[in-house]
Scaffold this motif. Sequence first.
Motif, mmCIF file in Angstrom:
data_model
loop_
_atom_site.group_PDB
_atom_site.id
_atom_site.type_symbol
_atom_site.label_atom_id
_atom_site.label_comp_id
_atom_site.label_asym_id
_atom_site.label_seq_id
_atom_site.Cartn_x
_atom_site.Cartn_y
_atom_site.Cartn_z
ATOM 1 N N ASP A 52 0.832 -1.204 0.000
ATOM 2 C CA ASP A 52 0.000 0.000 0.000
ATOM 3 C C ASP A 52 0.864 1.250 0.000
ATOM 4 O OD1 ASP A 52 -2.271 1.595 0.137
ATOM 5 O OD2 ASP A 52 -2.363 1.515 2.317
ATOM 6 N N GLN A 53 1.889 1.267 0.844
ATOM 7 C CA GLN A 53 2.769 2.424 0.904
ATOM 8 C C GLN A 53 3.524 2.612 -0.400
ATOM 9 O OE1 GLN A 53 2.876 4.661 3.471
ATOM 10 N NE2 GLN A 53 4.122 5.842 2.016
ATOM 11 N N ALA A 54 4.003 1.502 -0.964
ATOM 12 C CA ALA A 54 4.740 1.596 -2.225
ATOM 13 C C ALA A 54 3.834 2.034 -3.369
ATOM 14 C CB ALA A 54 5.381 0.247 -2.547
ATOM 15 N N LEU A 56 1.293 4.021 -3.200
ATOM 16 C CA LEU A 56 1.059 5.470 -3.076
ATOM 17 C C LEU A 56 2.213 6.273 -3.658
ATOM 18 C CD1 LEU A 56 -0.419 5.670 0.554
ATOM 19 C CD2 LEU A 56 -1.649 5.942 -1.605
ATOM 20 N N ASN A 57 3.398 5.683 -3.647
ATOM 21 C CA ASN A 57 4.582 6.376 -4.155
ATOM 22 C C ASN A 57 4.880 6.068 -5.608
ATOM 23 O OD1 ASN A 57 5.006 7.464 -1.582
ATOM 24 N ND2 ASN A 57 6.207 5.674 -0.930
ATOM 25 N N ALA A 58 3.982 5.279 -6.258
ATOM 26 C CA ALA A 58 4.202 4.945 -7.665
ATOM 27 C C ALA A 58 4.209 6.223 -8.496
ATOM 28 C CB ALA A 58 3.121 3.995 -8.162
ATOM 29 N N PRO A 59 5.200 6.415 -9.373
ATOM 30 C CA PRO A 59 5.318 7.684 -10.114
ATOM 31 C C PRO A 59 4.224 7.886 -11.152
ATOM 32 C CG PRO A 59 6.944 6.090 -10.882
ATOM 33 C CD PRO A 59 6.290 5.479 -9.681
ATOM 34 N N GLN A 61 0.485 7.793 -12.664
ATOM 35 C CA GLN A 61 -0.878 7.803 -12.151
ATOM 36 C C GLN A 61 -1.655 6.566 -12.585
ATOM 37 O OE1 GLN A 61 -2.282 9.833 -10.047
ATOM 38 N NE2 GLN A 61 -4.346 8.950 -10.138
ATOM 39 N N ARG A 64 -0.555 3.651 -10.604
ATOM 40 C CA ARG A 64 -1.032 3.789 -9.229
ATOM 41 C C ARG A 64 -2.487 3.350 -9.109
ATOM 42 N NH1 ARG A 64 -0.771 9.215 -8.386
ATOM 43 N NH2 ARG A 64 1.497 9.030 -8.441
ATOM 44 N N THR A 68 -3.839 0.154 -7.067
ATOM 45 C CA THR A 68 -4.831 0.380 -6.004
ATOM 46 C C THR A 68 -6.020 -0.544 -6.168
ATOM 47 O OG1 THR A 68 -4.174 2.704 -5.798
ATOM 48 C CG2 THR A 68 -6.337 2.093 -4.930
ATOM 49 N N LEU A 158 6.012 -3.833 -8.067
ATOM 50 C CA LEU A 158 6.540 -2.691 -7.325
ATOM 51 C C LEU A 158 8.010 -2.868 -6.970
ATOM 52 C CD1 LEU A 158 3.462 -2.116 -5.009
ATOM 53 C CD2 LEU A 158 4.373 -0.462 -6.651
#
Length: 404
Positions: A52-54, A56-59, A61, A64, A68, A158
Amino acid sequence: MSLDLGRTASPGSTPRAPGRLGVPVTAAEALRYLTDLGLWIDARRSQLSAIDQAALNAPDQGDREALTHDLTVSMALWKAIADRYELLKVAFDSGRVGPTQAEQISTLIWGRLDVTPGQAGEAARSRVPSTADGALAVSLPEACRLSDAMTSSLRARLALEPTAMDVGLRVKSIREGIERIRDQIGLIPPGASRDKANHDLVGLEQRLFGVTERAKRGADVGGYLGPLEVDVAGRERDLIVAAARRVSGERDAATARAKVADLAARGDAIRSLQAQCLRDVTPAPKLGVPDVRALGAVPTDADAVDAFLRRLELVSRALDQAHETYARALAEREELRGLLGALDAQAATSPAITEDERADLAPLHTQLVATLASTPVPLVRARALMAAYQSYLQAVTTNVRGPR
């Protein structure tokens, strides 16, 4: 005998489930499975938090959003598995497992586990088996394996695997995934689907062989392992989905066949009611009575079965409406006959009605009796005559009369 609720999470693949559906689980088997499952649940929760944290940091969109979606489904799977684990602990009751509890534990493990992806979106829901209401339809072991496959795919996408991780361990994990794929292929009925699955399996095995050969020669295989891990996890996930959909489709097909038989019998009865209504009253309703047999045989494809069930529901509603409409028309005829009998009893016992008034009522009564005895009964005329007869009778029995 009790469970250690202070367990420490440790990574690992799906714990092996004991027995099978309908076979009671012993206390020792249940303890071992619940202990392993508890460790798996804790480890999976930690992995999903890191994913989940990784994510959110996906470059990108688009990446991401796709991550998600899959993560939402993975979390829904985890939650359903954790909830079922809690029920299993209650059934286990610290090792006090009698015959009833043993059978209940087996059912909780191998019976149907419903999971609702919720707002995961169409992209995520398309990756998981579902019934018409959108819920997953898998057993607890299948849900765990599906979670393994989806989590492995997310971690690989990821690049969350430790860079210093031993290549041999990653290759071993891929090989285990390939063997699970082979087991899933054995469940596919013979035909084009199984042939394609075997062809894909051969391709994965060849890629794994190429990676291992490169590793033996000392070459860097990190760039090959990641995509292979993603593809193996994705293929395993797809096969689990397909297997669950086949089971769900078979169950839905059986439901559809039973519903077709019921609707066919109802339709025949309602058509008889329709014929009686057309014969006995006029104007009779003009409402079509569908014949479910016109839909043809129940299909075998899972998606086609879902669509077939929706059409059966439309047929059922149409039959309900036709039944109510024709029954109401026949009921009105019987209500008019019953009302005439009640009014006749009232007229016969009322001392307030004079001979002249009875003479006025007689022709109305005669016409009403003849109208209600005719076939078909003209409902409009019968209503009018009944209204006149009832109104006159009410007037001569309720008015206050003066001296004669």
